[in-house]
Design an enzyme around this catalytic site. Structure first.
Site, short mmCIF file in Angstrom:
data_model
loop_
_atom_site.label_atom_id
_atom_site.label_comp_id
_atom_site.label_asym_id
_atom_site.label_seq_id
_atom_site.Cartn_x
_atom_site.Cartn_y
_atom_site.Cartn_z
N SER A 22 26.66 64.52 -97.65
CA SER A 22 26.33 63.89 -98.93
C SER A 22 24.91 63.35 -98.89
O SER A 22 24.43 62.93 -97.84
CB SER A 22 27.28 62.72 -99.20
OG SER A 22 26.85 61.99 -100.33
N TYR B 212 31.10 55.33 -95.77
CA TYR B 212 30.85 56.72 -96.12
C TYR B 212 29.43 57.12 -95.73
O TYR B 212 29.22 58.14 -95.04
CB TYR B 212 31.08 56.89 -97.62
CG TYR B 212 30.94 58.30 -98.15
CD1 TYR B 212 31.94 59.24 -97.93
CD2 TYR B 212 29.82 58.68 -98.90
CE1 TYR B 212 31.83 60.52 -98.44
CE2 TYR B 212 29.71 59.96 -99.41
CZ TYR B 212 30.72 60.89 -99.18
OH TYR B 212 30.62 62.15 -99.68
N1 LIG Z 1 32.68 64.73 -105.20
C1 LIG Z 1 31.42 64.42 -104.98
O1 LIG Z 1 30.67 64.02 -105.90
C2 LIG Z 1 30.83 64.59 -103.60
C3 LIG Z 1 29.48 64.25 -103.43
C4 LIG Z 1 28.90 64.41 -102.17
C5 LIG Z 1 29.66 64.92 -101.13
N2 LIG Z 1 30.99 65.23 -101.32
C6 LIG Z 1 31.73 65.75 -100.18
O2 LIG Z 1 32.42 66.93 -100.54
C7 LIG Z 1 33.59 67.08 -99.73
C8 LIG Z 1 34.78 67.31 -100.64
O3 LIG Z 1 34.96 66.12 -101.42
P1 LIG Z 1 35.82 66.03 -102.76
O4 LIG Z 1 34.93 65.52 -103.82
O5 LIG Z 1 36.61 67.27 -102.96
O6 LIG Z 1 36.77 64.81 -102.31
P2 LIG Z 1 38.29 64.53 -102.65
O7 LIG Z 1 38.57 64.91 -104.05
O8 LIG Z 1 38.55 63.11 -102.24
O9 LIG Z 1 39.04 65.53 -101.67
C9 LIG Z 1 38.92 65.32 -100.27
C10 LIG Z 1 39.63 66.43 -99.55
O10 LIG Z 1 39.54 66.16 -98.14
C11 LIG Z 1 40.82 66.32 -97.58
N3 LIG Z 1 41.02 65.43 -96.42
C12 LIG Z 1 40.79 64.10 -96.33
N4 LIG Z 1 41.12 63.65 -95.10
C13 LIG Z 1 41.56 64.72 -94.40
C14 LIG Z 1 42.05 64.90 -93.08
N5 LIG Z 1 42.15 63.88 -92.22
N6 LIG Z 1 42.42 66.15 -92.69
C15 LIG Z 1 42.34 67.19 -93.56
N7 LIG Z 1 41.89 67.08 -94.82
C16 LIG Z 1 41.51 65.85 -95.24
C17 LIG Z 1 41.79 65.94 -98.68
O11 LIG Z 1 43.03 66.53 -98.43
P3 LIG Z 1 44.37 65.81 -98.97
O12 LIG Z 1 44.29 65.83 -100.45
O13 LIG Z 1 45.44 66.67 -98.40
O14 LIG Z 1 44.34 64.44 -98.42
C18 LIG Z 1 41.10 66.54 -99.90
O15 LIG Z 1 41.44 67.91 -100.03
C19 LIG Z 1 33.69 65.82 -98.89
O16 LIG Z 1 33.16 66.07 -97.61
C20 LIG Z 1 32.81 64.84 -99.64
O17 LIG Z 1 32.29 63.82 -98.81
C21 LIG Z 1 31.58 65.08 -102.53
#
Ligand SMILES: NC(=O)c1ccc[n+]([C@@H]2O[C@H](COP(=O)([O-])OP(=O)(O)OC[C@H]3O[C@@H](n4cnc5c(N)ncnc54)[C@H](OP(=O)(O)O)[C@@H]3O)[C@@H](O)[C@H]2O)c1
Length: 183
Positions: free
Chosen positions: A89, A105
């Site tokens: 991020s 984070y």
């Molecule tokens: N959304 C944004 O604006 C944004 C911005 C910058 C970076 N990111 C990054 O993008 C990536 C995806 O984020 P997102 O927005 O999709 O977040 P999200 O909606 O919170 O989804 C997070 C995902 O990570 C999985 N996860 C969490 N803990 C885990 C574990 N211990 N083992 C296996 N899976 C696990 C969750 O699975 P479960 O549902 O099964 O728990 C879920 O599928 C992350 O690395 C996040 O930091 C997102």
């Protein structure tokens, strides 16, 4: 049909990482690893930061991608121009850090970014290209309803960057649109 195989895993559980590597070993090689799992503890303020939130964020956001990549490196080394994408991020950028928020984070993603540099150095020599990528601010559970990007747009952007990636780009930090971000 029959080409998609789903393997569930808690990336914070070392034993599950080892078990996955063992199960996948039979396949012989891997061409792509995307370390995407992440957690964000919201509402953190100075004075109420909690040790367990820091530890959990570090385990999932920083340690897991390093350990999973290490465990799968032998398979990746046998892959075809294998790539490892660590979804990080912009909040993990030390150069852009301005305020005390989402600290567990941000600190864990900064650690992941260092991990990407170290992995890129080690694995580049084995023909594996490792990069860090910021997906943009995306409308997911984590990003929330105000986020401007829809998941398919963020993913399409990241896949385009990934498809064009050359070994010389290993160890770099990109956004989903291919622009480079400061560490
Ligand atoms: N959304 C944004 O604006 C944004 C911005 C910058 C970076 N990111 C990054 O993008 C990536 C995806 O984020 P997102 O927005 O999709 O977040 P999200 O909606 O919170 O989804 C997070 C995902 O990570 C999985 N996860 C969490 N803990 C885990 C574990 N211990 N083992 C296996 N899976 C696990 C969750 O699975 P479960 O549902 O099964 O728990 C879920 O599928 C992350 O690395 C996040 O930091 C997102």
């Amino acid at each position: 049909a029959g080409r998609l195989q789903i393997e569930a895993l808690d990336v914070a559980a070392a034993a599950q990482i080892a078990a996955l590597a063992e199960r996948l070993a039979a396949r012989g090689h891997l061409d792509l690893l995307i370390n995407n799992a992440g957690v964000l503890v919201s509402g953190e303020r100075f004075g109420t930061l909690r040790a367990e939130d820091l530890a959990r964020s570090f385990a999932i956001n920083a340690s897991a991608p390093l350990l999973l990549t290490q465990a799968l490196a032998p398979l990746l080394a046998r892959g075809h121009a294998a790539k490892v994408l660590c979804v990080t991020s912009q909040l993990g950028s030390i150069a852009q850090a301005r305020e005390f928020r989402t600290v567990s984070y941000a600190v864990s993603k900064a650690a992941l970014n260092m991990g990407v540099r170290r992995l890129a150095a080690e694995l580049g020599a084995r023909g594996i290209t490792v990069v860090a990528m910021h997906p943009g601010w995306v409308r997911t559970d984590m990003g929330g309803a105000a986020a401007p990007l829809q998941p398919p747009d963020a993913v399409r952007g990241m896949l385009t960057v990934l498809e064009r990636l050359t070994p010389a780009q290993g160890g770099r930090f990109y956004a989903h649109d291919g622009s480079e971000l400061p560490w």
